[in-house]
Design a protein around this motif. Structure first.
Motif, PDB file in Angstrom:
ATOM      1  N   LEU A  42       0.813  -1.224   0.000  1.00  0.00           N
ATOM      2  CA  LEU A  42       0.000   0.000   0.000  1.00  0.00           C
ATOM      3  C   LEU A  42       0.845   1.272   0.000  1.00  0.00           C
ATOM      4  CD1 LEU A  42      -2.587  -1.115   2.701  1.00  0.00           C
ATOM      5  CD2 LEU A  42      -2.903  -1.137   0.218  1.00  0.00           C
ATOM      6  N   LYS A  43       2.127   1.128   0.000  1.00  0.00           N
ATOM      7  CA  LYS A  43       3.002   2.295   0.135  1.00  0.00           C
ATOM      8  C   LYS A  43       2.854   3.269  -1.016  1.00  0.00           C
ATOM      9  CE  LYS A  43       7.959   3.358   0.344  1.00  0.00           C
ATOM     10  NZ  LYS A  43       9.312   2.787   0.375  1.00  0.00           N
ATOM     11  N   ASP A  44       2.701   2.795  -2.206  1.00  0.00           N
ATOM     12  CA  ASP A  44       2.745   3.666  -3.380  1.00  0.00           C
ATOM     13  C   ASP A  44       1.430   4.404  -3.631  1.00  0.00           C
ATOM     14  OD1 ASP A  44       5.341   2.835  -3.766  1.00  0.00           O
ATOM     15  OD2 ASP A  44       4.767   1.168  -5.080  1.00  0.00           O
ATOM     16  N   PHE A  45       0.292   3.861  -3.211  1.00  0.00           N
ATOM     17  CA  PHE A  45      -0.967   4.511  -3.595  1.00  0.00           C
ATOM     18  C   PHE A  45      -1.922   4.761  -2.431  1.00  0.00           C
ATOM     19  CE2 PHE A  45      -1.357  -0.041  -4.092  1.00  0.00           C
ATOM     20  CZ  PHE A  45      -2.539  -0.363  -3.470  1.00  0.00           C
ATOM     21  N   TYR A  46      -1.629   4.292  -1.212  1.00  0.00           N
ATOM     22  CA  TYR A  46      -2.560   4.587  -0.121  1.00  0.00           C
ATOM     23  C   TYR A  46      -1.842   5.126   1.128  1.00  0.00           C
ATOM     24  CZ  TYR A  46      -6.615   4.223   2.942  1.00  0.00           C
ATOM     25  OH  TYR A  46      -7.643   4.514   3.798  1.00  0.00           O
ATOM     26  N   LEU A  47      -0.752   4.509   1.537  1.00  0.00           N
ATOM     27  CA  LEU A  47       0.021   4.960   2.689  1.00  0.00           C
ATOM     28  C   LEU A  47       1.206   5.777   2.232  1.00  0.00           C
ATOM     29  CD1 LEU A  47       0.145   1.684   4.855  1.00  0.00           C
ATOM     30  CD2 LEU A  47      -1.393   3.636   5.153  1.00  0.00           C
ATOM     31  N   ASN A  48       1.547   6.804   3.020  1.00  0.00           N
ATOM     32  CA  ASN A  48       2.764   7.556   2.712  1.00  0.00           C
ATOM     33  C   ASN A  48       3.986   6.788   3.236  1.00  0.00           C
ATOM     34  OD1 ASN A  48       3.022   8.140   5.514  1.00  0.00           O
ATOM     35  ND2 ASN A  48       1.581   9.850   5.272  1.00  0.00           N
ATOM     36  N   ALA A  49       5.152   7.308   2.914  1.00  0.00           N
ATOM     37  CA  ALA A  49       6.392   6.607   3.272  1.00  0.00           C
ATOM     38  C   ALA A  49       6.555   6.491   4.775  1.00  0.00           C
ATOM     39  CB  ALA A  49       7.585   7.337   2.663  1.00  0.00           C
ATOM     40  N   ASP A  50       6.185   7.544   5.531  1.00  0.00           N
ATOM     41  CA  ASP A  50       6.338   7.512   6.978  1.00  0.00           C
ATOM     42  C   ASP A  50       5.421   6.466   7.610  1.00  0.00           C
ATOM     43  OD1 ASP A  50       7.394   8.440   9.456  1.00  0.00           O
ATOM     44  OD2 ASP A  50       5.512   9.524   9.798  1.00  0.00           O
ATOM     45  N   GLN A  51       4.168   6.398   7.155  1.00  0.00           N
ATOM     46  CA  GLN A  51       3.234   5.419   7.690  1.00  0.00           C
ATOM     47  C   GLN A  51       3.680   3.984   7.359  1.00  0.00           C
ATOM     48  OE1 GLN A  51      -0.377   6.865   5.847  1.00  0.00           O
ATOM     49  NE2 GLN A  51      -1.052   7.918   7.729  1.00  0.00           N
ATOM     50  N   ALA A  52       4.158   3.787   6.156  1.00  0.00           N
ATOM     51  CA  ALA A  52       4.613   2.456   5.755  1.00  0.00           C
ATOM     52  C   ALA A  52       5.837   2.033   6.559  1.00  0.00           C
ATOM     53  CB  ALA A  52       4.913   2.432   4.266  1.00  0.00           C
ATOM     54  N   ALA A  53       6.742   2.981   6.842  1.00  0.00           N
ATOM     55  CA  ALA A  53       7.930   2.656   7.635  1.00  0.00           C
ATOM     56  C   ALA A  53       7.556   2.288   9.063  1.00  0.00           C
ATOM     57  CB  ALA A  53       8.897   3.837   7.615  1.00  0.00           C
ATOM     58  N   LYS A  54       6.630   3.012   9.669  1.00  0.00           N
ATOM     59  CA  LYS A  54       6.188   2.681  11.022  1.00  0.00           C
ATOM     60  C   LYS A  54       5.514   1.304  11.070  1.00  0.00           C
ATOM     61  CE  LYS A  54       5.449   7.379  12.784  1.00  0.00           C
ATOM     62  NZ  LYS A  54       4.427   8.343  13.306  1.00  0.00           N
ATOM     63  N   LEU A  55       4.771   0.987  10.039  1.00  0.00           N
ATOM     64  CA  LEU A  55       4.078  -0.297  10.010  1.00  0.00           C
ATOM     65  C   LEU A  55       5.069  -1.462   9.919  1.00  0.00           C
ATOM     66  CD1 LEU A  55       1.299  -1.716   9.897  1.00  0.00           C
ATOM     67  CD2 LEU A  55       1.422  -1.532   7.396  1.00  0.00           C
ATOM     68  N   GLU A  56       6.129  -1.299   9.130  1.00  0.00           N
ATOM     69  CA  GLU A  56       7.091  -2.383   8.934  1.00  0.00           C
ATOM     70  C   GLU A  56       8.081  -2.513  10.087  1.00  0.00           C
ATOM     71  OE1 GLU A  56       7.210  -4.625   6.550  1.00  0.00           O
ATOM     72  OE2 GLU A  56       5.460  -3.826   5.526  1.00  0.00           O
ATOM     73  N   ALA A  57       8.198  -1.465  10.922  1.00  0.00           N
ATOM     74  CA  ALA A  57       9.216  -1.466  11.973  1.00  0.00           C
ATOM     75  C   ALA A  57       8.785  -2.183  13.240  1.00  0.00           C
ATOM     76  CB  ALA A  57       9.618  -0.034  12.319  1.00  0.00           C
ATOM     77  N   GLY A  58       7.531  -2.584  13.377  1.00  0.00           N
ATOM     78  CA  GLY A  58       7.059  -3.240  14.597  1.00  0.00           C
ATOM     79  C   GLY A  58       6.091  -4.351  14.304  1.00  0.00           C
TER      80      GLY A  58
END
Length: 353
Positions: A42-58
């Protein structure tokens, strides 16, 4: 929140909270399936880079706003959920997670990509979500996938930093620890209490086992040595030392003259000549023969019968001279020794007269 510590079980607040949890577990208000998608998808069309990074980090997920409406009346201090793959018929694939935000589309949840791989889920697959209550953890054991994890300078500091974004651990899960631009995958081998634990506001002991790709160093093979002499292989302490033999050297006189030859010891028998000439004969005490008279018994005698007779005569004369000298010594007057002093041998006298 369930607890495994005895001191918490004596707290009235803990007892009240535990009763609420048991009521929720009996009839969970949130117990349904959602379509799941990863943060990288969802990084490219729904979540921004910051949200995607937080999701993958935990280990937390994004849930729809409708889930917030269901959970808010419960007043839970920590929201934890059980995730289960319904397609895994051969074995139960279960994990646990927390919630990060309630911004996902309805009927969908957004999950970390590494957690989807751990549950063997694909993009858009159905996952069953149920509210859960886990005890506080006391111990967890990790097993890194690669030995590159051992190259981290301070693993403890890395764990303290990266695990702040985690809420719980499940035995058998594979988690991802991002550090210094790299991703380190670690298996959760063991937890105490078993199965699943919460790591929020708790002191948890951490242990590690050898990485999956770790290999024991090979022992060096000893090179074959050339054959050697067996005598050289004898231990030094097994070699016999020469024994000491006293008085085996040659003697020398102080005036430089040669030493006389050593005396020859006589034998205990008389050698008889086998050719009949009779240079050496055995003497016999019972024989009346003229040739044997005067010979010492048991002596080895060399020469003719005349020489033997002469030696017997000389022996008789020397014996007579020895007897004469002994008689002269006996005839000499013995020297009288002076009387020795003997105390207390005189006569006694009285003082009265």
């Amino acid at each position: 929140m369930a607890s495994s510590r005895p001191e918490d079980r004596m707290n009235p607040n803990w007892i009240r909270q535990r009763m609420i949890e048991m009521e929720i577990e009996r009839d969970p208000p949130l117990n349904r399936s959602y379509r799941c998608y990863s943060g990288t998808y969802l990084k490219d069309f729904y979540l921004n880079a910051d949200q995607a990074a937080k999701l993958e980090a935990g280990d937390k997920i994004f849930m729809p706003p409708s889930a917030l409406g269901i959970l808010s009346p419960l007043n839970l201090p920590i929201m934890l959920f059980q995730l289960r793959n319904p397609k895994a018929a051969d074995r139960e694939l279960v994990s646990h997670c927390g919630v990060l935000e309630f911004i996902a589309e309805e009927d969908t949840i957004y999950m970390p990509s590494w957690k989807m791989r751990s549950l063997q889920l694909e993009e858009g697959d159905a996952v069953h979500v149920k509210i859960a209550f886990l005890p506080k953890g006391r111990f967890v054991k990790f097993q890194p996938h690669t030995t590159s994890f051992l190259d981290i300078t301070n693993p403890r500091a890395v764990l303290e930093k990266t695990l702040r974004t985690f809420t719980c651990f499940t035995t058998g899960d594979t988690i991802m620890l991002p550090y210094n631009g790299k991703e380190y995958y670690v298996d959760i081998v063991e937890t105490k209490p078993p199965r699943g634990i919460s790591i929020v506001d708790t002191d948890c002991e951490v242990d590690f086992v050898a990485p999956l790709d770790y290999k024991e160093p090979e022992k060096p093979v000893a090179a074959a040595s050339p054959p050697t002499n067996k005598a050289a292989l004898v231990a030094p302490d097994q070699v016999e030392e020469p024994k000491f033999s006293p008085f085996t050297g040659a003697g020398r006189r102080l005036d430089g003259k040669p030493l006389p030859p050593p005396p020859i010891s006589s034998s205990s028998f008389v050698a008889a000549a086998s050719n009949g000439k009779g240079d050496a004969q055995l003497s016999s005490t019972g024989s009346s023969s003229q040739g044997t008279s005067g010979r010492a018994h048991g002596k080895l005698v060399f020469g003719t019968n005349n020489a033997a007779a002469n030696r017997a005569t000389n022996s008789t004369n020397s014996q007579k001279e020895i007897e004469k000298k002994a008689s002269k010594e006996q005839a000499k007057p013995e020297k009288k020794e002076p009387p020795k002093f003997q105390p207390f041998t005189g006569k006694g006298y009285s003082l009265k007269g």
